[in-house]
Design a protein around this motif. Sequence first.
Motif, PDB file in Angstrom:
ATOM      1  N   PHE A  49       0.608  -1.122  -0.043  1.00 23.88           N
ATOM      2  CA  PHE A  49       0.066   0.090  -0.045  1.00 23.88           C
ATOM      3  C   PHE A  49       0.938   1.165  -0.128  1.00 23.88           C
ATOM      4  CE2 PHE A  49      -3.669  -2.792   1.051  1.00 23.88           C
ATOM      5  CZ  PHE A  49      -4.483  -2.057   0.294  1.00 23.88           C
ATOM      6  N   GLU A  50       2.034   1.102   0.428  1.00 23.96           N
ATOM      7  CA  GLU A  50       2.777   2.464   0.144  1.00 23.96           C
ATOM      8  C   GLU A  50       3.451   2.479  -1.329  1.00 23.96           C
ATOM      9  OE1 GLU A  50       5.867   1.806   3.275  1.00 23.96           O
ATOM     10  OE2 GLU A  50       4.412   1.888   5.079  1.00 23.96           O
ATOM     11  N   SER A  51       3.324   1.683  -2.488  1.00 24.97           N
ATOM     12  CA  SER A  51       3.694   1.561  -3.520  1.00 24.97           C
ATOM     13  C   SER A  51       2.789   1.603  -4.581  1.00 24.97           C
ATOM     14  CB  SER A  51       4.623   0.446  -3.939  1.00 24.97           C
ATOM     15  OG  SER A  51       4.811   0.089  -5.143  1.00 24.97           O
ATOM     16  N   PRO A  52       2.330   2.990  -4.923  1.00 22.82           N
ATOM     17  CA  PRO A  52       1.393   2.826  -6.127  1.00 22.82           C
ATOM     18  C   PRO A  52       1.737   2.414  -7.153  1.00 22.82           C
ATOM     19  CG  PRO A  52       2.417   4.945  -5.625  1.00 22.82           C
ATOM     20  CD  PRO A  52       2.878   4.160  -4.441  1.00 22.82           C
ATOM     21  N   GLU A  53       2.920   2.103  -7.510  1.00 22.53           N
ATOM     22  CA  GLU A  53       3.089   1.537  -9.060  1.00 22.53           C
ATOM     23  C   GLU A  53       2.829  -0.003  -8.568  1.00 22.53           C
ATOM     24  OE1 GLU A  53       7.251   2.380 -10.274  1.00 22.53           O
ATOM     25  OE2 GLU A  53       6.619   4.501  -9.645  1.00 22.53           O
ATOM     26  N   THR A  54       3.175  -0.595  -7.393  1.00 22.92           N
ATOM     27  CA  THR A  54       2.732  -1.973  -7.256  1.00 22.92           C
ATOM     28  C   THR A  54       1.284  -2.163  -7.231  1.00 22.92           C
ATOM     29  OG1 THR A  54       4.696  -2.234  -6.073  1.00 22.92           O
ATOM     30  CG2 THR A  54       2.869  -3.907  -5.529  1.00 22.92           C
ATOM     31  N   LEU A  55       0.559  -1.620  -6.510  1.00 17.18           N
ATOM     32  CA  LEU A  55      -0.852  -1.453  -6.793  1.00 17.18           C
ATOM     33  C   LEU A  55      -1.604  -1.439  -8.244  1.00 17.18           C
ATOM     34  CD1 LEU A  55      -2.055   0.727  -3.815  1.00 17.18           C
ATOM     35  CD2 LEU A  55      -1.911  -1.787  -3.939  1.00 17.18           C
ATOM     36  N   THR A  56      -0.685  -0.585  -8.884  1.00 22.44           N
ATOM     37  CA  THR A  56      -1.418  -0.523 -10.307  1.00 22.44           C
ATOM     38  C   THR A  56      -1.005  -1.769 -11.310  1.00 22.44           C
ATOM     39  OG1 THR A  56      -0.916   1.725 -10.659  1.00 22.44           O
ATOM     40  CG2 THR A  56      -0.881   0.557 -12.634  1.00 22.44           C
TER      41      THR A  56
END
Length: 605
Positions: A49-56
């Motif tokens: 949740f601290e990595s918007p690119e991972t969430l994408t």
Amino acid sequence: MIKTFFKRLLLGLLVILIAAAAFATHEWKAEKPFMFRAFLDRTLIQFAFESPETLTSLGFLESLGIKGHNAKLDDNSPQSTDELYEKLPKIKEVLLSYDDESLSESDQLSKEITLYLLEFGEQSEPFRYHNYPVNQLFGVQNGYPSFMEAQHQVHSVEDAENYLARLEAVRVKFAQALAGIQLREEKGILPPRFVVDRVLDEMTTFVATPAQENILYTSLKTKLDDAADVNEQDKSRLLASAERNIVDYVYPAYDLFIEYFERIKPRTGEDAGFWRLPDGDKAYQAALKFFTTTDYTADEIHQIGLSEVARIQAEILAILANEGFDTSQGFSQAIEALAADERFYYEDSDEGRAQILKDYQKILDEIEVGIDSAFRIRPKAGMEVVRIPEFKEKTSPGAYYQQPAIDGSRPGRFFANLYDIKATPTYSMRTLAYHEGIPGHHFQIAISMELEGLPFIRKISPFTAYTEGWALYTEQLAWELGFQENPFDNIGRLQAELFRAVRLVVDTGIHAKRWTREQAIDYMKANTGMAQSDVVSEIERYIVMPGQATAYKVGMMKILELREQAKAVLGDRFDLRDFHDVVLKNGAVPLDILERLVQQYIEST
């Protein structure tokens, strides 16, 4: 290194956990969850949740109508890495608070593996700046456009607006990355000159491209053309904004890097090894420990490599002599004569390439139905061979494996590079198929993903010596089981093993024995018979990824050593299927833990 590791762990994690509502409120918020597995999985989710690119990349929040993260990029600042390292002691403290007596045998192993990774994070912290974040293989300069093209989905105007926001955010991301690079400069850590030359060529070409021809523009245009819910008026507006953002934000971000690398270039040199950096010898030893999961020194690995190179070359020469090749001039000339033999190549045409894919699939289908004597455990996921997309074949490796989808919607895939027909001699095909597919990476990775009751850190743990050691081991296993009876197929197997043995020599030669880049290139060329261009790219890879290439052969040799120990002790009671169960049913582990698991199997048997 540790930050990259956590990002890799996150992929594939959230879809199942969130969708299944796996955690109660207490388990999510409590400092110490009741369930040990909940603590391990929750920790990874919190990092995600601290990595918007991972969430994408995961793409699960969009189905819930949550898209705000798609307008942001990851925090690339040195401070964000500081925060990560600051969290590790607290995670370790909670981990150790779970008494072994209260844990199952499997959970105790999960605890041990997690502790191994956390302690390596602590030990590697002094060397966190011993790397080149922008280099010819990877870095924000090529990772950012690749991410935007491959991961950022556009199905609506909102999605496109988020895409535009990320085009603006890139200047901050690059400035943050540059701050980290400048910290390295202050500590005396500069890349070799060839790295600077490569990235300057890459980035100057990127910014010289007219905005409407840039991949960030053309990719958005393609996605908008395919988006049924976006009208023509909005498409025109969005594309015009994208063009402006590329010119106003993206290109200036790259200019930051170009100006910096042009400034430092006169201060860089030709020496390429870690030995030249402050505490470089200690940093390299830490890299060897991480990738091999052993305490082998650089000298020990170097000597193992020299010994294995001599052994394998002798075996290859004996086969070539038996097949009528002239071996009197030595290994290099003999192997080049083999490579020049036209009978081992397919027709350089679409039909020839289609036949390669069919033959790869035939090889895999054959071994899948013929290895019951060696395997009791099998992955449920299927396996298919596909061509690496043509637009990226030229710069892609010879082959790679893509794990199956978690939800079963996509089988495991063996991607074959068909760009250069000469790179696929028939005698190398079986070995490559076994390594990437069955029983290599497909068995190891798909089985690991399918293991029940294990935390995700056990399913996707990043132990290269285990994963690549297993794939290299299966090349020899297939030969032992009779799937490479043609002597030239056996040469293909031995060549692949020789390549990994040479890596032991050149990696340690560069980083510990003060070899020059040219020395390493000359050694690999003379001792493998590979094309000059392939050798150069390989050596340059080892320079920017110290230690990684040593893991393959070290892992293979350990698995073979453990198998021989089991055979020697158990005699007639040794069953190859039982041995493979032990290796595969625990997920990826450090080699010393694998050794203990095999010893337990021997004792229990």
